[in-house]
Design a protein around this motif. Structure first.
Motif, PDB file in Angstrom:
ATOM      1  N   GLU A 207      55.543   7.501  65.401  1.00  0.00           N
ATOM      2  CA  GLU A 207      55.993   7.426  66.710  1.00  0.00           C
ATOM      3  C   GLU A 207      57.600   7.979  66.558  1.00  0.00           C
ATOM      4  N   GLY A 208      57.593   8.729  67.323  1.00  0.00           N
ATOM      5  CA  GLY A 208      59.205   9.524  67.562  1.00  0.00           C
ATOM      6  C   GLY A 208      59.043  10.810  66.800  1.00  0.00           C
ATOM      7  N   SER A 209      57.863  11.202  66.036  1.00  0.00           N
ATOM      8  CA  SER A 209      57.638  12.361  65.542  1.00  0.00           C
ATOM      9  C   SER A 209      57.554  13.599  66.441  1.00  0.00           C
ATOM     10  N   SER A 210      57.741  14.781  66.123  1.00  0.00           N
ATOM     11  CA  SER A 210      57.734  15.844  67.171  1.00  0.00           C
ATOM     12  C   SER A 210      56.586  15.902  67.661  1.00  0.00           C
ATOM     13  N   GLY A 211      56.471  16.051  69.282  1.00  0.00           N
ATOM     14  CA  GLY A 211      55.195  16.198  69.806  1.00  0.00           C
ATOM     15  C   GLY A 211      54.516  14.938  70.366  1.00  0.00           C
ATOM     16  N   TYR A 212      55.147  13.835  69.917  1.00  0.00           N
ATOM     17  CA  TYR A 212      54.516  12.412  70.259  1.00  0.00           C
ATOM     18  C   TYR A 212      55.169  12.353  71.537  1.00  0.00           C
ATOM     19  N   ASN A 213      53.989  11.689  72.555  1.00  0.00           N
ATOM     20  CA  ASN A 213      54.307  11.561  74.042  1.00  0.00           C
ATOM     21  C   ASN A 213      54.025  10.212  74.331  1.00  0.00           C
ATOM     22  N   ARG A 214      54.755   9.328  74.748  1.00  0.00           N
ATOM     23  CA  ARG A 214      54.632   7.912  74.755  1.00  0.00           C
ATOM     24  C   ARG A 214      53.735   7.846  76.035  1.00  0.00           C
ATOM     25  N   GLY A 215      52.654   7.199  75.821  1.00  0.00           N
ATOM     26  CA  GLY A 215      51.709   6.682  76.769  1.00  0.00           C
ATOM     27  C   GLY A 215      50.518   7.678  76.949  1.00  0.00           C
ATOM     28  N   ARG A 216      50.589   8.689  76.337  1.00  0.00           N
ATOM     29  CA  ARG A 216      49.517   9.803  76.235  1.00  0.00           C
ATOM     30  C   ARG A 216      48.052   9.142  75.497  1.00  0.00           C
ATOM     31  N   PHE A 217      47.073   9.293  76.095  1.00  0.00           N
ATOM     32  CA  PHE A 217      45.861   8.504  75.465  1.00  0.00           C
ATOM     33  C   PHE A 217      45.543   9.139  74.024  1.00  0.00           C
ATOM     34  N   VAL A 218      45.880  10.380  73.869  1.00  0.00           N
ATOM     35  CA  VAL A 218      45.487  10.866  72.552  1.00  0.00           C
ATOM     36  C   VAL A 218      46.416  10.551  71.375  1.00  0.00           C
ATOM     37  N   ASP A 219      47.666   9.969  71.908  1.00  0.00           N
ATOM     38  CA  ASP A 219      48.648   9.739  70.950  1.00  0.00           C
ATOM     39  C   ASP A 219      48.313   8.205  70.753  1.00  0.00           C
ATOM     40  N   LEU A 220      47.995   7.493  71.997  1.00  0.00           N
ATOM     41  CA  LEU A 220      47.560   5.993  71.495  1.00  0.00           C
ATOM     42  C   LEU A 220      46.425   5.903  70.838  1.00  0.00           C
ATOM     43  N   ALA A 221      45.519   6.617  71.031  1.00  0.00           N
ATOM     44  CA  ALA A 221      44.238   6.551  70.195  1.00  0.00           C
ATOM     45  C   ALA A 221      44.439   6.934  68.670  1.00  0.00           C
ATOM     46  N   LYS A 222      45.336   7.796  68.623  1.00  0.00           N
ATOM     47  CA  LYS A 222      45.705   8.196  67.472  1.00  0.00           C
ATOM     48  C   LYS A 222      46.318   7.175  66.656  1.00  0.00           C
ATOM     49  N   SER A 223      47.223   6.401  67.027  1.00  0.00           N
ATOM     50  CA  SER A 223      47.811   5.314  66.635  1.00  0.00           C
ATOM     51  C   SER A 223      47.166   4.157  66.248  1.00  0.00           C
ATOM     52  N   CYS A 224      46.081   3.930  67.301  1.00  0.00           N
ATOM     53  CA  CYS A 224      45.254   2.916  67.136  1.00  0.00           C
ATOM     54  C   CYS A 224      44.593   3.034  65.829  1.00  0.00           C
ATOM     55  N   GLY A 225      43.984   4.269  65.735  1.00  0.00           N
ATOM     56  CA  GLY A 225      43.219   4.431  64.345  1.00  0.00           C
ATOM     57  C   GLY A 225      44.061   4.166  63.198  1.00  0.00           C
ATOM     58  N   ARG A 226      45.178   4.663  63.038  1.00  0.00           N
ATOM     59  CA  ARG A 226      46.130   4.439  61.852  1.00  0.00           C
ATOM     60  C   ARG A 226      46.382   3.017  61.693  1.00  0.00           C
ATOM     61  N   ILE A 227      46.571   2.430  62.610  1.00  0.00           N
ATOM     62  CA  ILE A 227      46.679   0.748  62.485  1.00  0.00           C
ATOM     63  C   ILE A 227      45.433   0.135  61.893  1.00  0.00           C
ATOM     64  N   LEU A 228      44.243   0.462  62.513  1.00  0.00           N
ATOM     65  CA  LEU A 228      42.903   0.001  62.133  1.00  0.00           C
ATOM     66  C   LEU A 228      42.671   0.177  60.445  1.00  0.00           C
ATOM     67  N   ALA A 229      43.227   1.682  60.123  1.00  0.00           N
ATOM     68  CA  ALA A 229      42.613   2.209  58.666  1.00  0.00           C
ATOM     69  C   ALA A 229      43.788   1.482  57.896  1.00  0.00           C
ATOM     70  N   ASN A 230      44.911   0.923  58.326  1.00  0.00           N
ATOM     71  CA  ASN A 230      45.920   0.538  57.311  1.00  0.00           C
ATOM     72  C   ASN A 230      46.331  -0.943  57.349  1.00  0.00           C
ATOM     73  N   ASP A 231      46.023  -1.539  58.318  1.00  0.00           N
ATOM     74  CA  ASP A 231      46.484  -2.989  58.626  1.00  0.00           C
ATOM     75  C   ASP A 231      45.171  -3.767  58.091  1.00  0.00           C
TER      76      ASP A 231
END
Length: 391
Positions: free
Chosen positions: A212-236
């Motif tokens: 979050e906060g990186s270049s191109g990150y768009n708060r609330g856009r589904f593609v970014d939310l889905a990407k973040s969701c996958g990162r959390i599932l893969a690492n938490d």
């Protein structure tokens, strides 16, 4: 603002509370381990998806007559699947998953909700009970059966996950434009308050984890939310269940343009989710469903109105895909529900119960606790027996 309110607001904007994930910094984003826990992602498509403009029954003689504008707009570019159906041209990634046998389609499904109110229909779909109970959801009850943690990519806990205590929420920071100096200042400010310091630290670590906060990150856009969701599932570690929401399917007008836009968004999101899950995709199921469908006949504003049956999807490396399931009811006038809607031939909750039985190995009593009014269908939805729960 009181201190408690401030902590809550801070948490919503920065952090996932209670999440001991943040050993994640020491984990590779895409582990190469071959022994992955069974992950589940629930995607609710809010607004009532028009299945006839998504999974198009090209063999139906009534279609061109009932939809003189909608059907010609896509019919020459449909992506063929089986049994005479074709995906909307915007569904290229999901079509690819289908061809790889990692996505299946279920036609003419309904939750059993008997009205046409979006809000009540969504609450009914999330609750999973005979009568809406906003304090408990089917996904939370299923997660409780597995005693695993769940995360909602949302500002607050949605009904689907209510009633289970091991649920956290995360949503991109409202401070997305803040630079490091702001967070340094906050750390100094909170240094004498252990709770605030802890919450801030968790939020900053999760912000780093999700990019979050990186270049191109768009708060609330589904593609970014889905990407973040996958990162959390893969690492938490221990978080094996997540919920995402994607809206915009209420296409009363200008459906050709609007449906195309949202299907592009959905496809990009599923691709981002798979990419960020990495090897965990192998043992993941993504369930996508909507509160109800839309009318068979298009209306006078180039759209469709609230209906009854729609379609649902199950995707993921664990899915026994490449199939079109569900009995097709037909589109002739006498085959429509109440003379206007696609008729339901199977129940959304029973399909989900089947998946829970096969993917998470929930037993009969556990399934009855999750869906007291629905029983699982027979038939394989999972490509192989899921691996044991590891957390």
């Amino acid at each position: 603002m009181r201190r408690r309110q401030f902590i809550k607001a801070l948490t919503a904007s920065l952090a996932t509370i209670h999440t001991p994930l943040l050993a994640a910094n020491n984990l590779a984003l895409n582990s190469n381990s071959s022994n992955k826990p069974a992950k589940l992602v629930w995607v609710i498509m809010r607004g009532a998806l028009d299945s006839l403009h998504t999974v198009v029954p090209t063999f139906e003689p009534e279609l061109a007559k009932m939809r003189p504008n909608l059907y010609p707009a896509v019919k020459d570019e449909l992506l063929a699947i089986d049994d005479g159906f074709g995906f909307h041209p915007a569904m290229q990634y999901m079509h690819q998953l289908y061809k790889q046998k990692q996505l299946l389609v279920i036609n003419a499904v309904s939750s059993g909700f008997g009205e046409r109110s979006h809000f009540d229909g969504q609450d009914f779909l999330e609750s999973g009970l005979a009568h809406i109970d906003a304090d408990t959801g089917w996904l939370g009850r299923a997660a409780a059966s597995r005693v695993n943690k769940a995360i909602a990519v949302a500002n607050s806990v949605p009904i689907s996950l209510r009633g289970y205590e091991k649920v956290t929420t995360w949503y991109p920071s409202r401070f997305h434009s803040a630079d490091a100096s702001v967070f340094d200042a906050l750390q100094d400010l909170y240094q004498s308050d252990k709770l605030l310091s802890k919450r801030l630290a968790q939020g900053m670590e999760l912000r780093q984890l999700t990019n979050e906060g990186s270049s191109g990150y768009n708060r609330g856009r589904f593609v970014d939310l889905a990407k973040s969701c996958g990162r959390i599932l893969a690492n938490d570690q221990g978080t094996d269940c997540a919920m995402l929401e994607v809206g915009g399917w209420d296409t009363h007008n200008y459906e050709i343009r609007r449906q195309h836009k949202h299907l592009v968004e959905l496809n990009e999101g599923i691709a981002a989710l798979q990419q960020s899950l990495g090897d965990y995709w192998e043992n993941t199921v993504v369930i996508m469903a909507t509160e109800f469908g839309r009318t068979v006949r298009e209306n006078g504003t180039l759209g469709t109105d609230h209906g009854t049956a729609s379609c649902m999807f199950m995707a993921g490396g664990a899915v026994d895909g490449g199939k079109v399931l569900g009995k097709w009811p037909g589109l002739a006038k006498q085959q429509q529900f109440q003379g206007r809607d696609l008729a339901p031939t199977s129940n959304t909750f029973s399909w989900i119960a089947s998946m829970l039985a096969q993917h998470w190995q929930l037993d009969g009593q556990q399934l009855a606790d999750v869906f007291p009014q629905a029983s699982p269908y027979k038939g394989s939805l999972i490509a192989r027996v899921s691996r044991p729960f590891l957390s």
